[in-house]
Enzyme design. Structure first.
Site, PDB file in Angstrom:
ATOM      1  N   ASP A 103      46.063  58.907  34.300  1.00  0.00           N
ATOM      2  CA  ASP A 103      45.596  57.534  34.180  1.00  0.00           C
ATOM      3  C   ASP A 103      44.135  57.503  33.759  1.00  0.00           C
ATOM      4  O   ASP A 103      43.393  58.476  33.952  1.00  0.00           O
ATOM      5  CB  ASP A 103      45.745  56.795  35.513  1.00  0.00           C
ATOM      6  N   LYS A 104      43.716  56.375  33.240  1.00  0.00           N
ATOM      7  CA  LYS A 104      42.339  56.222  32.765  1.00  0.00           C
ATOM      8  C   LYS A 104      41.318  56.590  33.832  1.00  0.00           C
ATOM      9  O   LYS A 104      40.309  57.249  33.549  1.00  0.00           O
ATOM     10  CB  LYS A 104      42.123  54.779  32.297  1.00  0.00           C
TER      11      LYS A 104
END
Length: 237
Positions: A103-104
């Protein structure tokens, strides 16, 4: 940037020792000039020749990357910086992909390669390659929580395989560092599993894939080649 000896070895010209001999024999040229050192770094625009034949194929590169927060693992994005930004000086950077996603706002170990079959071997759930994370959560895990992780969890879009969790450290303000091991990598999977037990994730960091551990010497945003030993560890799981 990639070293000349690794570029030629990856391209099938020979082992690094053999490449060193070719350089010594002045059979290797970069941009038309004979090269004195096999350690020379190559730019994306450099033309490499061996025995007056252009070497353009570059295959099967494997990197360990310490992904920083705020970076996405897609190869293109109009709004956010991708992991390829950090590899922009590599030859044929457009061929590189991430073996699985983070994920970011998730940090840590990311394997980057241009070997598609290798990516499949790592990320496909049927391969059951363990991925180990350290999560800072709001709360403390109970024995009941641990049992739920160990049984696997049902979501609307998939059923998570059994996961292993253990408390690494208790923190102030009722927070905890938890080590969690999963064997697949669904969208926001770790975060969603902790949400099931009402212990939201505050920070998430991947430390290991299979037997491959993140090199603690790598700062966020740094990467290096996988060693032959590390590559064998990943391929043998």
């Amino acid at each position: 940037m990639i070293r000349l000896d690794r570029f030629l070895a990856n391209s099938g010209i020979g082992t690094r020792a053999e490449v060193k001999k070719l350089v010594k024999q002045k059979q290797v040229k970069v941009n038309g000039k004979s090269i004195k050192s096999p350690n020379q770094k190559l730019k994306d625009t450099d033309q490499v020749m061996v025995n007056n034949q252009i070497v353009s194929a570059l295959v099967d590169r494997y990197f360990m990357f310490n992904k920083p927060t705020g970076v996405i693992t897609a190869t293109r994005d109009a709004k956010h910086q991708t992991f390829l930004h950090y590899f922009r000086e590599e030859v044929h950077v457009e061929k590189l992909v991430a073996a699985g996603r983070l994920d970011k706002d998730t940090t840590g170990l990311l394997v980057v390669t241009d070997d598609g079959q290798f990516v499949h071997e790592i990320i496909h759930p049927s391969k059951k390659v363990p991925k180990i994370y350290q999560a800072v959560i709001d709360g403390q895990l109970t024995e009941s929580d641990k049992e739920l992780f160990g049984q696997g969890m049902q979501f609307k879009d998939f059923t998570a395989q059994p996961a292993q969790v253990k408390t690494v450290k208790l923190l102030p303000q009722n927070q905890s560092i938890i080590e969690v091991t999963i064997h697949e990598g669904k969208y926001h999977q770790v975060k969603r599993m902790f949400e099931q037990v009402k212990k939201p994730v505050l920070q998430l960091h991947r430390v290991q894939i299979g037997q491959l551990q993140l090199d603690e010497r790598l700062k966020p945003g740094e990467y290096r080649d996988l060693t032959d030993e590390e590559l064998i560890m990943l391929k043998t799981k």
